[in-house]
Design a protein around this motif. Structure first.
Motif, PDB file in Angstrom:
ATOM      1  N   ALA A 236       0.832  -1.209   0.000  1.00 27.58           N
ATOM      2  CA  ALA A 236       0.000   0.000   0.000  1.00 27.58           C
ATOM      3  C   ALA A 236       0.862   1.253   0.000  1.00 27.58           C
ATOM      4  CB  ALA A 236      -0.925  -0.014   1.204  1.00 27.58           C
ATOM      5  N   GLY A 237       1.948   1.244   0.785  1.00 25.60           N
ATOM      6  CA  GLY A 237       2.817   2.408   0.860  1.00 25.60           C
ATOM      7  C   GLY A 237       3.533   2.674  -0.449  1.00 25.60           C
ATOM      8  N   LEU A 238       3.972   1.625  -1.123  1.00 32.67           N
ATOM      9  CA  LEU A 238       4.638   1.807  -2.409  1.00 32.67           C
ATOM     10  C   LEU A 238       3.682   2.383  -3.449  1.00 32.67           C
ATOM     11  CD1 LEU A 238       6.737  -1.486  -2.614  1.00 32.67           C
ATOM     12  CD2 LEU A 238       7.618   0.815  -2.247  1.00 32.67           C
ATOM     13  N   VAL A 239       2.492   1.847  -3.518  1.00 38.30           N
ATOM     14  CA  VAL A 239       1.503   2.346  -4.477  1.00 38.30           C
ATOM     15  C   VAL A 239       1.196   3.813  -4.207  1.00 38.30           C
ATOM     16  CG1 VAL A 239      -0.895   2.131  -5.255  1.00 38.30           C
ATOM     17  CG2 VAL A 239       0.512   0.079  -4.942  1.00 38.30           C
ATOM     18  N   ALA A 240       1.108   4.180  -2.938  1.00 43.62           N
ATOM     19  CA  ALA A 240       0.830   5.582  -2.580  1.00 43.62           C
ATOM     20  C   ALA A 240       1.950   6.507  -3.047  1.00 43.62           C
ATOM     21  CB  ALA A 240       0.641   5.704  -1.073  1.00 43.62           C
ATOM     22  N   ARG A 241       3.176   5.977  -3.176  1.00 40.13           N
ATOM     23  CA  ARG A 241       4.296   6.789  -3.646  1.00 40.13           C
ATOM     24  C   ARG A 241       4.478   6.698  -5.153  1.00 40.13           C
ATOM     25  NH1 ARG A 241       6.661   4.453   0.886  1.00 40.13           N
ATOM     26  NH2 ARG A 241       8.188   3.226  -0.282  1.00 40.13           N
ATOM     27  N   GLY A 242       3.543   6.078  -5.840  1.00 36.40           N
ATOM     28  CA  GLY A 242       3.619   5.979  -7.286  1.00 36.40           C
ATOM     29  C   GLY A 242       4.489   4.866  -7.798  1.00 36.40           C
ATOM     30  N   VAL A 243       4.824   3.913  -6.926  1.00 30.01           N
ATOM     31  CA  VAL A 243       5.629   2.760  -7.331  1.00 30.01           C
ATOM     32  C   VAL A 243       4.682   1.638  -7.755  1.00 30.01           C
ATOM     33  CG1 VAL A 243       7.318   1.046  -6.578  1.00 30.01           C
ATOM     34  CG2 VAL A 243       7.463   3.404  -5.737  1.00 30.01           C
ATOM     35  N   PRO A 244       4.865   1.054  -8.936  1.00 31.93           N
ATOM     36  CA  PRO A 244       3.926   0.049  -9.441  1.00 31.93           C
ATOM     37  C   PRO A 244       4.084  -1.307  -8.739  1.00 31.93           C
ATOM     38  CG  PRO A 244       5.710   0.313 -10.991  1.00 31.93           C
ATOM     39  CD  PRO A 244       5.921   1.358  -9.924  1.00 31.93           C
ATOM     40  N   ALA A 245       3.691  -1.361  -7.470  1.00 33.26           N
ATOM     41  CA  ALA A 245       3.780  -2.596  -6.691  1.00 33.26           C
ATOM     42  C   ALA A 245       2.472  -3.378  -6.805  1.00 33.26           C
ATOM     43  CB  ALA A 245       4.068  -2.277  -5.229  1.00 33.26           C
ATOM     44  N   LEU A 246       2.585  -4.693  -6.788  1.00 33.64           N
ATOM     45  CA  LEU A 246       1.411  -5.565  -6.842  1.00 33.64           C
ATOM     46  C   LEU A 246       0.951  -5.896  -5.426  1.00 33.64           C
ATOM     47  CD1 LEU A 246       2.664  -7.987  -9.645  1.00 33.64           C
ATOM     48  CD2 LEU A 246       1.287  -5.913  -9.887  1.00 33.64           C
ATOM     49  N   PRO A 247      -0.275  -6.368  -5.261  1.00 36.22           N
ATOM     50  CA  PRO A 247      -0.750  -6.751  -3.924  1.00 36.22           C
ATOM     51  C   PRO A 247       0.106  -7.856  -3.325  1.00 36.22           C
ATOM     52  CG  PRO A 247      -2.584  -6.595  -5.469  1.00 36.22           C
ATOM     53  CD  PRO A 247      -1.332  -6.500  -6.292  1.00 36.22           C
ATOM     54  N   ALA A 248       0.157  -7.903  -2.011  1.00 36.67           N
ATOM     55  CA  ALA A 248       0.913  -8.948  -1.323  1.00 36.67           C
ATOM     56  C   ALA A 248       0.360 -10.326  -1.675  1.00 36.67           C
ATOM     57  CB  ALA A 248       0.866  -8.724   0.179  1.00 36.67           C
ATOM     58  N   GLN A 249       1.259 -11.283  -1.820  1.00 43.56           N
ATOM     59  CA  GLN A 249       0.897 -12.650  -2.184  1.00 43.56           C
ATOM     60  C   GLN A 249       1.424 -13.604  -1.117  1.00 43.56           C
ATOM     61  OE1 GLN A 249       2.959 -14.325  -5.643  1.00 43.56           O
ATOM     62  NE2 GLN A 249       1.070 -15.320  -6.286  1.00 43.56           N
TER      63      GLN A 249
END
Length: 278
Positions: A90-103
């Motif tokens: 969630a924190g990465l996505v908020a910073r504009g980093v294209p991270a996927l959901p935790a698996q």
């Protein structure tokens, strides 16, 4: 967020036996074969705080996990450590980093005393187009006691840890920009010749221009076919360099003597250059 290296991954595709045999010849002790709930198989070379993973399938000609199926044999995964995978995503996505959901996934672990346990993990991956031609992700170990076991941390070559990781890139600044978004401006340093340095505690991740990598590694470099910006080299710290050199000679492994260390050229089973450092 300070970067901490958790492990590195060498994809061996369906050549698990050949990869494991080469690692044994290089003096690494490997964990018993593990099979992930995701459909892949692995062996680990476990050190004090990090490890190297051979990943693929143990079935010759067998199907590969979809997220690794297109990658050739070689050093492919750069994995950082996290304690909170879901919050990290969630924190990465908020910073504009294209991270996927935790698996979440798991694998059985056969222990030296004959018992069987289950190692469980949560990972957060970057979108494939976000960086190098490989996989960058974070691993949260829910059961670290089933990975870092004393019985598996002793290697005939005396390896104790990973010391350096080298990435060959057309434009190191492109990868540096992504690292800055992830870890912050202060996390990165500059090296000679346009190199970008990402210190991860005792490990340095280094991004160098293709030409600089060719100049450093020469004929020892891995085959880049099928890859653009890619991981090329791992350096390991060893307790006794002379003993490591003697073991490699006894195993018929050619190692080039270098200031403070040894270099083993990439070859087909692993397609990664390996350094051993005092």
């Amino acid at each position: 967020m300070a970067p901490v290296l958790d492990h590195l991954v060498i994809d061996v595709r369906d050549r698990m036996a050949a990869g494991a045999a080469r690692m044994a010849a290089l003096g690494f002790q490997l964990t018993p074969l593990g099979r992930h709930s995701l459909g892949s198989a692995n062996h680990l070379a476990v050190f004090g705080e990090d490890y190297l993973e051979l990943l693929g399938t143990d079935v010759p000609g067998g199907a590969l996990r979809p997220d690794i199926a297109t990658y050739p044999v070689g050093l492919n995964g750069l994995v950082f450590r996290t304690q909170q995978a879901e919050a990290l995503s969630a924190g990465l996505v908020a910073r504009g980093v294209p991270a996927l959901p935790a698996q979440s996934f798991h694998r059985p672990v056969d222990l030296p005393d004959g018992a069987r346990e289950e190692a469980r993990f949560r990972t957060v991956r970057l979108d494939r187009g976000a960086g190098l031609d490989g996989r960058i992700y974070w691993c949260e170990h829910l059961t670290p006691q089933h990975v870092w076991r004393p019985e598996w941390q002793v290697h005939p070559n005396g390896a104790t840890s990973i010391a350096r990781v080298l990435i060959s890139a057309r434009d190191p600044e492109r990868q540096a920009a992504m690292f800055r978004r992830i870890f912050g401006e202060a996390a990165l340093g500059q090296g000679p010749g346009g190199r970008v340095l990402l210190p991860c505690g005792p490990v340095v991740v280094e991004v160098a221009p293709h030409a600089a990598v060719v100049a450093e590694l020469g004929a020892a470099a891995p085959d880049p076919a099928g890859r653009g910006d890619h991981l090329v080299l791992i350096a390991f710290r060893v307790r006794d360099l002379a003993a490591a050199s003697a073991l490699l000679r006894a195993q018929g492994v050619l190692a080039e003597a270098r200031p403070g260390g040894l270099r083993v050229a990439a070859e087909p089973a692993l397609n990664a250059t390996l350094d051993f450092l005092a």
